[in-house]
Write an enzyme that holds these catalytic residues in place. Sequence first.
Site, PDB file in Angstrom:
ATOM      1  N   SER A   1       0.859  -1.183   0.000  1.00 21.83           N
ATOM      2  CA  SER A   1       0.000   0.000   0.000  1.00 21.83           C
ATOM      3  C   SER A   1       0.892   1.228   0.000  1.00 21.83           C
ATOM      4  O   SER A   1       1.831   1.314   0.803  1.00 21.83           O
ATOM      5  CB  SER A   1      -0.908   0.004   1.235  1.00 21.83           C
ATOM      6  OG  SER A   1      -1.817   1.084   1.186  1.00 21.83           O
ATOM      7  N   GLU A   2       0.613   2.183  -0.909  1.00 25.76           N
ATOM      8  CA  GLU A   2       1.588   3.241  -1.148  1.00 25.76           C
ATOM      9  C   GLU A   2       1.780   4.215   0.002  1.00 25.76           C
ATOM     10  O   GLU A   2       2.692   5.038  -0.010  1.00 25.76           O
ATOM     11  CB  GLU A   2       1.265   4.017  -2.441  1.00 25.76           C
ATOM     12  CG  GLU A   2      -0.070   4.693  -2.471  1.00 25.76           C
ATOM     13  CD  GLU A   2      -1.090   3.879  -3.230  1.00 25.76           C
ATOM     14  OE1 GLU A   2      -1.898   4.476  -3.944  1.00 25.76           O
ATOM     15  OE2 GLU A   2      -1.094   2.644  -3.110  1.00 25.76           O
ATOM     16  N   ASN A   3       0.927   4.151   1.028  1.00 16.99           N
ATOM     17  CA  ASN A   3       1.174   5.014   2.188  1.00 16.99           C
ATOM     18  C   ASN A   3       2.226   4.430   3.121  1.00 16.99           C
ATOM     19  O   ASN A   3       2.546   5.050   4.143  1.00 16.99           O
ATOM     20  CB  ASN A   3      -0.126   5.265   2.952  1.00 16.99           C
ATOM     21  CG  ASN A   3      -0.739   3.989   3.508  1.00 16.99           C
ATOM     22  OD1 ASN A   3      -0.872   3.003   2.798  1.00 16.99           O
ATOM     23  ND2 ASN A   3      -1.107   3.999   4.766  1.00 16.99           N
TER      24      ASN A   3
END
Length: 503
Positions: free
Chosen positions: A326-328
């Site tokens: 997940s890019e966060n």
Amino acid sequence: MTGQFRLLTIKTSIIRSFSFRSYSKSQQQFSKIVSNAEEAVKNIPDGSRLMVGGFGLCGIPENSIRALAKLNKQRLTVISNNGGIDDKGLGQLLLNKQLKRIIGSYVGENRELERQYLNGEVEIEFVPQGTLAERIRARAAGIPAFFTPTGHNTQIHLGGVPIRYNPDKTVAELSRPKEERIFNGKPFIMEEALTADYALIKAWKADHEGNVVFRKTTANFNIPMCKAADHSIVEVEEIVDVGQLNPEHIHVPSIYVKTIFKGEHFEKPIEKMIFREEGSGGTSKLDTVRERIARRAVLELQNGMYVNLGIVANYLPENMKITFHSENGILGMGPYPLKSEIDPDLINAAKEPVTSIPGTSYTSSDESFAIIRGGHLDVTMLGAMQVSQYGDLANWMIPGKLVKGMGGAMDLVSSHVSGTRVVVTMEHNSKNGESKIVSKCSLPLTGQNCVDTIITEKAVFRVHPEDGLTLIEIADDQTVQTVTDATAANFKIASDLKPMQQV
């Protein structure tokens, strides 16, 4: 005594004098700690340029934002991934009309920000999420500019994105074109580092020297921003004595931190409250159309892959091992939590609570997008407003009407250049019945020639950047004619056309 030995003796003497200095006296004289948020931000002048950490509402500097609102600082330029929601985070400053410009990647569900932007009350400079993180990191490293594949041949590269509207909704200012250069036969665009007078940061713990530790997905933009601004103000949940933080676990060393205070109250709101029921096994309720798409999308994956996003996680075969990114800042993302397990410091890129699993690791946003752009993921899956027959993708804006922002999508699809497969999962037609698969995208592009596969509830297409679309699977309730009628682009039909497969 030789000169070299004499110098060594002097150095040793200096080191000893520092070693035996009274630490408590030094701490009092050079303390970075202030009593509260108001004291921390009081010297920020009107018109300042601020970096504000957080992702959605996770890891935002709540106390500092409330203090800025109370002190009514005006004409602020804010560098932040997103603008909060209507009454939380930066939404408070928007409601007070304190913001002049936002430099960020995502408007999302903040209707007030969208309204002010389209009415000319606030400016927005859109920056792809990974580029935003890297522009911040570059400033901290003293790098004035760099080249990236993200956004090539989109309006981010070519210019023309509205930055400011007039009150009559005509465009007052457009983004400018950016330099292009070819490296090893591939095109890249130049992005300049982002500067800021102050950074407002939320961390978990700090010691009296200013060494800082973050918790789970609160690292996000907080880490690179803390290092990049001229003056970093860090609010924490706990301040400990020097020596109580393990040096190996410190995320940001004290040299980057100018001011620290202990926050008085942390609400830690969650933007999208989703959780699973007891005995559900981590699955979520999906409508029939989305479930059909998800069950087919699973078949694009193979055991051992690293994959970004997608609703497919709930449909993996029990014997398949997929590591979800997940890019966060999560690698190894688990399912939704039970209500009793919700941790506001652990969310996914959709701002939903998730869980960790054995092997989970957390990263800052700049590190997360290095994983993406560097081609380290095997597959990325994302939705779309439009996909062209040659694999162009549009999913972030309808000019003058709908403003979402590209978030991490431009970076995700640019990873196609480095070998990551890009799979679009979407409904075949929009709510008004228009085809989302078109001969040429009419909306601003997210990426060009980047999509490998399109999966809808009606069909599956393989995409070639020169040969175009090939229909390879068709749903049981469809015919070639109904798919043709529903698709606004030409396509070939595979010689071995199959019924749509599903797990």
